[in-house]
Design a protein around this motif. Structure first.
Motif, PDB file in Angstrom:
ATOM      1  N   LEU A 210      79.986  85.766  -5.089  1.00 19.96           N
ATOM      2  CA  LEU A 210      81.267  85.258  -5.591  1.00 19.96           C
ATOM      3  C   LEU A 210      81.062  84.348  -6.796  1.00 19.96           C
ATOM      4  O   LEU A 210      81.758  84.481  -7.815  1.00 19.96           O
ATOM      5  CB  LEU A 210      82.012  84.485  -4.496  1.00 19.96           C
ATOM      6  N   GLY A 211      80.121  83.423  -6.683  1.00 17.05           N
ATOM      7  CA  GLY A 211      79.972  82.395  -7.702  1.00 17.05           C
ATOM      8  C   GLY A 211      79.608  82.913  -9.076  1.00 17.05           C
ATOM      9  O   GLY A 211      80.038  82.345 -10.090  1.00 17.05           O
ATOM     10  N   HIS A 212      78.839  83.999  -9.152  1.00 20.22           N
ATOM     11  CA  HIS A 212      78.456  84.495 -10.477  1.00 20.22           C
ATOM     12  C   HIS A 212      79.665  85.056 -11.224  1.00 20.22           C
ATOM     13  O   HIS A 212      79.700  85.064 -12.446  1.00 20.22           O
ATOM     14  CB  HIS A 212      77.318  85.522 -10.380  1.00 20.22           C
TER      15      HIS A 212
ATOM     16  N   ALA B 141      85.987  81.227 -14.995  1.00 13.56           N
ATOM     17  CA  ALA B 141      86.323  79.874 -15.432  1.00 13.56           C
ATOM     18  C   ALA B 141      86.107  79.730 -16.938  1.00 13.56           C
ATOM     19  O   ALA B 141      86.939  79.150 -17.647  1.00 13.56           O
ATOM     20  CB  ALA B 141      85.493  78.850 -14.668  1.00 13.56           C
ATOM     21  N   LYS B 142      84.997  80.255 -17.410  1.00 10.39           N
ATOM     22  CA  LYS B 142      84.706  80.149 -18.838  1.00 10.39           C
ATOM     23  C   LYS B 142      85.677  80.983 -19.663  1.00 10.39           C
ATOM     24  O   LYS B 142      86.154  80.546 -20.715  1.00 10.39           O
ATOM     25  CB  LYS B 142      83.264  80.597 -19.105  1.00 10.39           C
ATOM     26  N   ALA B 143      86.000  82.192 -19.185  1.00 16.34           N
ATOM     27  CA  ALA B 143      86.942  83.061 -19.896  1.00 16.34           C
ATOM     28  C   ALA B 143      88.321  82.440 -19.976  1.00 16.34           C
ATOM     29  O   ALA B 143      89.105  82.746 -20.892  1.00 16.34           O
ATOM     30  CB  ALA B 143      87.012  84.419 -19.208  1.00 16.34           C
TER      31      ALA B 143
ATOM     32  N   GLU C 136      85.765  73.894 -19.385  1.00 14.02           N
ATOM     33  CA  GLU C 136      84.384  73.445 -19.350  1.00 14.02           C
ATOM     34  C   GLU C 136      83.874  73.671 -17.928  1.00 14.02           C
ATOM     35  O   GLU C 136      84.512  73.256 -16.960  1.00 14.02           O
ATOM     36  CB  GLU C 136      84.285  71.973 -19.735  1.00 14.02           C
ATOM     37  N   THR C 137      82.719  74.331 -17.824  1.00 10.61           N
ATOM     38  CA  THR C 137      82.276  74.861 -16.543  1.00 10.61           C
ATOM     39  C   THR C 137      80.869  74.393 -16.206  1.00 10.61           C
ATOM     40  O   THR C 137      79.977  74.426 -17.059  1.00 10.61           O
ATOM     41  CB  THR C 137      82.314  76.402 -16.577  1.00 10.61           C
TER      42      THR C 137
ATOM     43  N   GLU D  49      73.983  82.009 -19.065  1.00 10.87           N
ATOM     44  CA  GLU D  49      74.388  83.292 -19.642  1.00 10.87           C
ATOM     45  C   GLU D  49      75.754  83.731 -19.125  1.00 10.87           C
ATOM     46  O   GLU D  49      76.520  84.378 -19.839  1.00 10.87           O
ATOM     47  CB  GLU D  49      73.348  84.363 -19.314  1.00 10.87           C
ATOM     48  N   LEU D  50      76.054  83.377 -17.883  1.00 11.32           N
ATOM     49  CA  LEU D  50      77.319  83.783 -17.268  1.00 11.32           C
ATOM     50  C   LEU D  50      78.491  82.900 -17.677  1.00 11.32           C
ATOM     51  O   LEU D  50      79.636  83.210 -17.349  1.00 11.32           O
ATOM     52  CB  LEU D  50      77.175  83.773 -15.747  1.00 11.32           C
ATOM     53  N   GLY D  51      78.217  81.790 -18.369  1.00 12.95           N
ATOM     54  CA  GLY D  51      79.319  80.973 -18.858  1.00 12.95           C
ATOM     55  C   GLY D  51      79.243  79.504 -18.552  1.00 12.95           C
ATOM     56  O   GLY D  51      80.108  78.732 -18.996  1.00 12.95           O
TER      57      GLY D  51
END
Length: 340
Positions: free
Chosen positions: A180-182, A188-190, A194-195, A210-212
Motif C-alpha cells: 500500500l505505502g509505495h 501524495a506527491k502527485a 510535501e511527502t 524515487e516514488l515521490g
C-alpha cells in the motif's frame, strides 16, 4: 475452469478444475485478466473470515465481460471492468435502510454484503461472476496488471488521503512502504503535498525518494526533528511503529489507519503532551466509495501512480502464497490466469 481454492483454515492453496460460473440476473461474467493479491488473502486462509471453505480468494479483480445476465443495464460484453472487496450490500438491513452507500467498502457495515473472495467466489480464477453494480469501467489504455492493485491497495491508500482532508501547504508522512505505502507515496506527491516516507529498511530509502518522498526518516523522533507532519498515513499492520511515529505529528494532526491488525488495537501514548491537548484525530479508513476508486484509476491511467508488481500464473499458487504470507512479495503480487 481453473481456480485457486482455499480448502480449510491454514491449509495450502490448491489449484482445481471447477465449474465455470454463469451470469445470473443482475450479474456479469468476467474473463479474469489480472487478480491482485492482498494480505487479506492470507488472513482468509488462516481463518479470519470464518468458515468460508472451500472458497477462491482474491478481491483485486479486473478483466473483460464475456456474458451479461438478465436485468443488467450499463454493462456490455467486451467492457473492461474491475471489482473490489465489497460488490454489493443486501439493501434490507438497518444500515442499508438508512440509505447508506450500497457498494464500496462502506457497505461492509451491511449485515450481509456480497464480498469478493469471502461470501462470493474471488478472482484468483479464470472467470468470475460479479454483481454488475459492483463493477467499475477501467480507463482506456490502463494495463490489466497495473489496474488490479488499484482495486484495493490503490483504492485504500487514496481513500486514506482523501479522508484525511489534507489542505494546501500541509505535509503528509507515510509509514509502511510496502504494497500500500509505495502507492501512497506516489499519490501524495502527485497531489502536490510535501511527502515523508518513514521506513527502517535501508534498501527502501532510495526507492522511497524515487516514488515521490521529499524526505525519508526512520521513526517519529526523526520525523519531529524534520518539523513534523499534519497527516500520518498508516499503511502497515505494525501498529507499534505507527504509534511511535506519532511523536512527529503536529497539533491538529490526523492519524489515518489504513492498515489492519486483527491481533491488537491501535493505542495512544500517555507520554508527553496529553492527546486531547494536541487536538489530534485518529481516522479509520479503508475503501471510501466508488468515486475514490474512479479517481485513483484516473491517476493510474495518467501514469501518476504505478504499482510495483510480481506476476504469477495460477499454477504457481503455492509459491505466490509463500511469498505473500512471509512478507517476501515485492510490493504487490498479481495472478494472470490466462497467460501460459
Amino acid at each position: 475452469m481453473k481456480a485457486i481454492v482455499m480448502t480449510g483454515a491454514n491449509e495450502p492453496w490448491q489449484v482445481r478444475e471447477v465449474a465455470t460460473p454463469a451470469a445470473e440476473p443482475g450479474q456479469v461474467l468476467v474473463k479474469v485478466h489480472a487478480s491482485g493479491m492482498c494480505y487479506t488473502d492470507v488472513w482468509a486462509t488462516q481463518g479470519a473470515g470464518g468458515d468460508i471453505y472451500p472458497q477462491t480468494p482474491g478481491h483485486e479483480v479486473v478483466g473483460e465481460i464475456v456474458e451479461v445476465g438478465a436485468g443488467v443495464h450499463g454493462r456490455e460484453v467486451g467492457d473492461r471492468v474491475g471489482t473490489t472487496w465489497v460488490q454489493q450490500a443486501c439493501g434490507r438491513c438497518d444500515y442499508c435502510r438508512r440509505y447508506r452507500p450500497l457498494t464500496g467498502q462502506t457497505a461492509m457495515n451491511c449485515a450481509a454484503p456480497r464480498t469478493t473472495g469471502f461470501s462470493a467466489q474471488g478472482g484468483h480464477a479464470e472467470y468470475i461472476a460479479i454483481a454488475a453494480g459492483g463493477t467499475v469501467l477501467l480507463p482506456d489504455g490502463l494495463d490489466y496488471v497495473d489496474a488490479a492493485p488499484m482495486m484495493c491497495a490503490g483504492y485504500t491508500t487514496w481513500s486514506g488521503l482523501r479522508d484525511a482532508g489534507l489542505q494546501p501547504g500541509e505535509k503528509v508522512a507515510v509509514i509502511g512502504i510496502g504494497g500500500l505505502g509505495h502507492m501512497a507515496l506516489q499519490l501524495a506527491k502527485a497531489s502536490g503535498f510535501e511527502t515523508v516516507a518513514i521506513t527502517h529498511s535501508p534498501d527502501k530509502r532510495d526507492l522511497a525518494k524515487e516514488l515521490g518522498a521529499d524526505h525519508v526518516v526512520a521513526d517519529g523522533e526523526e520525523l519531529a526533528e524534520l518539523g513534523g507532519v499534519d497527516v500520518l498515513l498508516v499503511t502497515t499492520n505494525a501498529f507499534d511503529a505507527a504509534e511511535a511515529a506519532m511523536a512527529g505529528l503536529r497539533p491538529d494532526g490526523r492519524v489515518v489507519l489504513s492498515g489492519l491488525d486483527f491481533t491488537r488495537p491501535f493505542s495512544l501514548s500517555s507520554e508527553g503532551v496529553p492527546f486531547p491537548m494536541m487536538r489530534q484525530r485518529v481516522i479509520g479508513s479503508t475503501h471510501g466509495g466508488q468515486q475514490y476508486l474512479g479517481e485513483v484509476l484516473d491517476f493510474a491511467a495518467k501514469g501518476k501512480v504505478k504499482p510495483i508488481t510480481e506476476t504469477f500464473t495460477l499454477d504457481r499458487a503455492t509459491e505466490a502464497y509463500d511469498r505473500l504470507s512471509t512478507g517476501k512479495m515485492r510490493f504487490r503480487g498479481v495472478f494472470t490466469p490466462h497467460l501460459a
